[in-house]
Design an enzyme around this catalytic site. Structure first.
Site, PDB file in Angstrom:
ATOM      1  N   ASN A  27     -36.569  48.285-134.403  1.00  0.00           N
ATOM      2  CA  ASN A  27     -35.370  49.094-134.175  1.00  0.00           C
ATOM      3  C   ASN A  27     -35.669  50.116-133.080  1.00  0.00           C
ATOM      4  O   ASN A  27     -36.776  50.138-132.549  1.00  0.00           O
ATOM      5  CB  ASN A  27     -34.903  49.759-135.475  1.00  0.00           C
ATOM      6  CG  ASN A  27     -35.956  50.675-136.049  1.00  0.00           C
ATOM      7  OD1 ASN A  27     -36.365  51.640-135.414  1.00  0.00           O
ATOM      8  ND2 ASN A  27     -36.437  50.344-137.246  1.00  0.00           N
ATOM      9  N   LYS A  44     -27.132  59.119-151.045  1.00  0.00           N
ATOM     10  CA  LYS A  44     -28.479  58.585-150.787  1.00  0.00           C
ATOM     11  C   LYS A  44     -29.551  59.511-151.345  1.00  0.00           C
ATOM     12  O   LYS A  44     -30.570  59.065-151.875  1.00  0.00           O
ATOM     13  CB  LYS A  44     -28.659  58.437-149.266  1.00  0.00           C
ATOM     14  CG  LYS A  44     -29.788  57.526-148.892  1.00  0.00           C
ATOM     15  CD  LYS A  44     -29.777  57.205-147.415  1.00  0.00           C
ATOM     16  CE  LYS A  44     -28.786  56.117-147.062  1.00  0.00           C
ATOM     17  NZ  LYS A  44     -28.821  55.744-145.656  1.00  0.00           N
ATOM     18  N   PHE A  76     -34.435  61.200-144.366  1.00  0.00           N
ATOM     19  CA  PHE A  76     -33.414  61.231-143.317  1.00  0.00           C
ATOM     20  C   PHE A  76     -32.357  60.191-143.651  1.00  0.00           C
ATOM     21  O   PHE A  76     -32.676  59.147-144.226  1.00  0.00           O
ATOM     22  CB  PHE A  76     -34.026  60.906-141.941  1.00  0.00           C
ATOM     23  CG  PHE A  76     -34.621  62.103-141.279  1.00  0.00           C
ATOM     24  CD1 PHE A  76     -35.847  62.595-141.692  1.00  0.00           C
ATOM     25  CD2 PHE A  76     -33.958  62.751-140.241  1.00  0.00           C
ATOM     26  CE1 PHE A  76     -36.400  63.712-141.103  1.00  0.00           C
ATOM     27  CE2 PHE A  76     -34.500  63.871-139.634  1.00  0.00           C
ATOM     28  CZ  PHE A  76     -35.720  64.356-140.062  1.00  0.00           C
ATOM     29  N   LYS A 117     -46.499  30.483-133.069  1.00  0.00           N
ATOM     30  CA  LYS A 117     -45.236  30.728-132.370  1.00  0.00           C
ATOM     31  C   LYS A 117     -44.254  29.621-132.718  1.00  0.00           C
ATOM     32  O   LYS A 117     -44.599  28.427-132.616  1.00  0.00           O
ATOM     33  CB  LYS A 117     -45.497  30.759-130.862  1.00  0.00           C
ATOM     34  CG  LYS A 117     -44.260  31.081-130.074  1.00  0.00           C
ATOM     35  CD  LYS A 117     -44.548  31.107-128.587  1.00  0.00           C
ATOM     36  CE  LYS A 117     -43.243  31.213-127.829  1.00  0.00           C
ATOM     37  NZ  LYS A 117     -43.394  30.964-126.409  1.00  0.00           N
ATOM     38  N   ASP A 130     -38.888  50.516-150.477  1.00  0.00           N
ATOM     39  CA  ASP A 130     -38.291  51.779-150.035  1.00  0.00           C
ATOM     40  C   ASP A 130     -39.330  52.874-150.256  1.00  0.00           C
ATOM     41  O   ASP A 130     -39.594  53.278-151.388  1.00  0.00           O
ATOM     42  CB  ASP A 130     -37.007  52.068-150.813  1.00  0.00           C
ATOM     43  CG  ASP A 130     -36.258  53.228-150.185  1.00  0.00           C
ATOM     44  OD1 ASP A 130     -36.893  54.266-149.892  1.00  0.00           O
ATOM     45  OD2 ASP A 130     -35.044  53.095-149.953  1.00  0.00           O
ATOM     46  N   ASP A 147     -35.373  47.469-143.022  1.00  0.00           N
ATOM     47  CA  ASP A 147     -34.959  47.181-144.407  1.00  0.00           C
ATOM     48  C   ASP A 147     -35.447  45.816-144.865  1.00  0.00           C
ATOM     49  O   ASP A 147     -35.598  45.582-146.054  1.00  0.00           O
ATOM     50  CB  ASP A 147     -33.433  47.256-144.526  1.00  0.00           C
ATOM     51  CG  ASP A 147     -32.967  48.707-144.462  1.00  0.00           C
ATOM     52  OD1 ASP A 147     -33.730  49.568-144.947  1.00  0.00           O
ATOM     53  OD2 ASP A 147     -31.887  48.971-143.904  1.00  0.00           O
ATOM     54  N   ALA A 198     -39.356  58.043-140.779  1.00  0.00           N
ATOM     55  CA  ALA A 198     -39.451  56.730-140.117  1.00  0.00           C
ATOM     56  C   ALA A 198     -38.161  55.946-140.308  1.00  0.00           C
ATOM     57  O   ALA A 198     -37.482  56.090-141.326  1.00  0.00           O
ATOM     58  CB  ALA A 198     -40.623  55.947-140.704  1.00  0.00           C
TER      59      ALA A 198
HETATM   60  O1  C5P Z   1     -31.797  53.561-146.855  1.00  0.00           O
HETATM   61  P1  C5P Z   1     -31.940  54.210-145.530  1.00  0.00           P
HETATM   62  O2  C5P Z   1     -32.795  53.421-144.594  1.00  0.00           O
HETATM   63  O3  C5P Z   1     -30.679  54.673-144.903  1.00  0.00           O
HETATM   64  O4  C5P Z   1     -32.739  55.570-145.883  1.00  0.00           O
HETATM   65  C1  C5P Z   1     -33.259  56.403-144.899  1.00  0.00           C
HETATM   66  C2  C5P Z   1     -34.372  57.250-145.460  1.00  0.00           C
HETATM   67  O5  C5P Z   1     -35.210  56.465-146.300  1.00  0.00           O
HETATM   68  C3  C5P Z   1     -35.288  57.740-144.373  1.00  0.00           C
HETATM   69  O6  C5P Z   1     -35.874  58.949-144.823  1.00  0.00           O
HETATM   70  C4  C5P Z   1     -36.331  56.637-144.268  1.00  0.00           C
HETATM   71  O7  C5P Z   1     -37.547  57.122-143.719  1.00  0.00           O
HETATM   72  C5  C5P Z   1     -36.481  56.260-145.714  1.00  0.00           C
HETATM   73  N1  C5P Z   1     -36.797  54.840-145.926  1.00  0.00           N
HETATM   74  C6  C5P Z   1     -38.021  54.499-146.436  1.00  0.00           C
HETATM   75  N2  C5P Z   1     -38.305  53.181-146.694  1.00  0.00           N
HETATM   76  C7  C5P Z   1     -37.397  52.220-146.441  1.00  0.00           C
HETATM   77  C8  C5P Z   1     -36.146  52.552-145.922  1.00  0.00           C
HETATM   78  C9  C5P Z   1     -35.878  53.876-145.656  1.00  0.00           C
HETATM   79  O8  C5P Z   1     -38.843  55.379-146.642  1.00  0.00           O
HETATM   80  N3  C5P Z   1     -37.704  50.965-146.686  1.00  0.00           N
END
Ligand code: C5P
Length: 485
Positions: A294, A423, A409, A372, A391, A362, A358
């Site tokens: 990303n 959230k 964040f 490859k 997460d 997802d 970060a």
């Molecule tokens: O679910 P979302 O990606 O919107 O959530 C954002 C927050 O969750 C950010 O603080 C990001 O660093 C954290 N996050 C995480 N692990 C993930 C997805 C998001 O720590 N797999």
């Protein structure tokens, strides 16, 4: 100071568990016994000291102040805060190791004395090839120590006392050799023994030939030491005494002084607190050459890590692949995937603060190919099977040794505040910084600016659009208030 008062002063049993890396039953046992086990006392003493509470490291009872003053509380008083306000001259233990830059340590000592710091100096054998203990003692106003087995030195000031009585240990200049000895825990002379025995913050100012500094062995030792909480200042780049050019010059004395100042008890507002910060994107491999990523630049996370370190926190920055240089004074752990980031983040616990900045991918590719993936002649495209990534924020928020403050964040493109509030609850974070990433005219990714709302249990606060640096500073102010600093 009774054990219950100590536990309260450290923020309660959960914080003590996190500090000592033990479970709740261990803390109950300590309470029942009325004391901490011997191995834990140095850590407790350090943590109390970081909170401005001066106790004896052996007994954890209140110490007599160095200079008795009128109106000072007596030993044994229960007013810890009054004790912490006693004007104590900080003691710096300066370790000078061998290198052509050793002569600059003389200027450093002068600057330390100008600040009325009490300076004790340990010199390695090779440092004495460059400057003499006599000139060092003349400037520091104290005996210079160099011999681990000297009866005179030991009678005057045992090596354990030298290590324990320092508020900050500064190694300037530090050779690659001394860094390597620290990394491996060697203790074959007074300098390395004191470094192994100290519980005080350690600041290293390396100085060496650029090739020696760049050598993977030295870089690995540096990373290892940073991960253990050792701070670095410099080296600077420029012309070297050896005639080469590159990174390896001793940091300027004024910069070493500034870095030392931040480590003095009570100076940095977050002194002694441990923080883990995630930053940047993740790369989720598709095959041997491709990945899903990303646009996160890591600017915000890196700025937060830098601001935490500036305030004296011990920071582990876990970063995905970014162009952003790592800030000084933090331990950088470079990762690629979300799973690697999670492993590194959990390894950094226990911690007082966790900030997940970060942009973690997802999904990762479940059918990742080791080779490859080739285009097929019939024009058929391969199908990628995705699986959800862990997460990290939610895992840390629900962890057994949860940091006292967990911050996430929330990048949203609509209903920014409402989604971020939901959230915060879903992930179990204390605070969320919500930002709108859907504005085509003001992109957040890669930009130096950010517009955020701070969402806490108390509600939502809109912050003005400012630089990511200023957001980091603002956040640190809030964190300092939260920790009563
Ligand atoms: O679910 P979302 O990606 O919107 O959530 C954002 C927050 O969750 C950010 O603080 C990001 O660093 C954290 N996050 C995480 N692990 C993930 C997805 C998001 O720590 N797999």
């Amino acid at each position: 100071m009774g054990i219950d008062a100590i536990i309260d002063a450290l923020g309660g049993p959960t914080q003590v568990q996190a500090l000592l890396g033990v479970g709740p039953s261990a803390v109950s046992n300590y309470r029942a016994r009325g004391q901490f086990p011997e191995y834990a006392r140095v850590r407790v003493w350090q943590a109390l000291k970081a909170r401005g509470i001066m106790v004896d490291p052996e007994t954890l009872s209140f110490e007599a102040p160095n200079t008795p003053q009128q109106d000072t509380p007596q030993i044994g008083t229960t007013d810890a805060r009054a004790i912490s306000k006693l004007p104590l001259e900080p003691t710096i233990l300066l370790i000078i190791s061998g290198g052509i830059a050793a002569y600059k340590a003389l200027e450093l000592i002068r600057r330390m004395r100008d600040r009325h710091w009490h300076v004790r100096v340990v010199m390695t054998a090779s440092a004495q090839q460059f400057i003499t203990p006599l000139s060092v003692s003349a400037l520091s106003g104290n005996t210079t120590y160099h011999d681990l087995f000297s009866l005179t030195d030991e009678a005057e000031m045992g090596h354990i006392r030298l290590a324990r009585e320092a508020d900050v240990v500064v190694v300037a200049p530090s050779t690659a050799n001394l860094m390597a000895k620290m990394a491996y825990g060697l203790a074959d002379d007074l300098a390395s023994t004191v470094l192994l025995a100290t519980g005080a913050p350690v600041l290293i100012a390396p100085a060496m030939n650029p090739f020696m500094w760049a050598n993977p062995a030295t870089q690995t030792n540096k990373k290892l030491l940073q991960q253990r909480g050792v701070r670095f200042v410099g080296p600077d780049s420029g012309d070297m005494a050896c005639g080469e050019d590159g990174a390896g010059r001793l940091a300027e004395p004024k910069d070493i002084i500034t870095a030392t100042e931040a480590l003095l008890p009570g100076n940095g507002r977050l002194n002694g607190l441990k923080a883990v910060v995630t930053s940047g994107p993740t790369h989720e491999p598709i095959d041997a050459v491709r990945y899903i990523a990303n646009r996160s630049s890591g600017k915000q996370g890196h700025a937060i890590a830098a601001a935490l370190a500036k305030e004296g926190a011990i920071v582990t920055l876990i970063s995905g692949p970014v162009d952003e240089p790592p800030p000084g004074g933090v331990a950088l752990v470079s990762v690629k995937t979300a799973r690697e980031m999670e492993t590194a983040a959990l390894a950094a616990l226990p911690s007082d603060i966790a900030i997940c900045a970060a942009a973690v991918g997802d999904f990762s590719v479940a059918n990742e190919s080791a080779q490859k993936i080739k285009k097929s002649d019939d024009g058929e495209a391969p199908t990628l099977a995705l699986r959800q990534n862990p997460d990290i924020l939610a895992t840390i928020s629900h962890h057994q040794v949860r940091p006292r403050l967990v911050i996430g964040f929330a990048a949203e493109t609509e209903n920014v505040v409402d989604y971020a509030m939901a959230k915060r609850l879903r992930k179990g974070a204390d605070w969320m910084l919500a930002n709108d990433v859907g504005q085509a005219d003001a992109p957040v990714f890669g930009s130096d600016y950010n517009l955020v709302h701070l969402i806490t249990a108390m509600g939502n606060e809109a912050w003005p659009e400012v630089s990511k640096q200023e957001i980091a500073n603002h956040l640190i102010d809030r964190i300092a208030t939260e920790f009563n600093r």
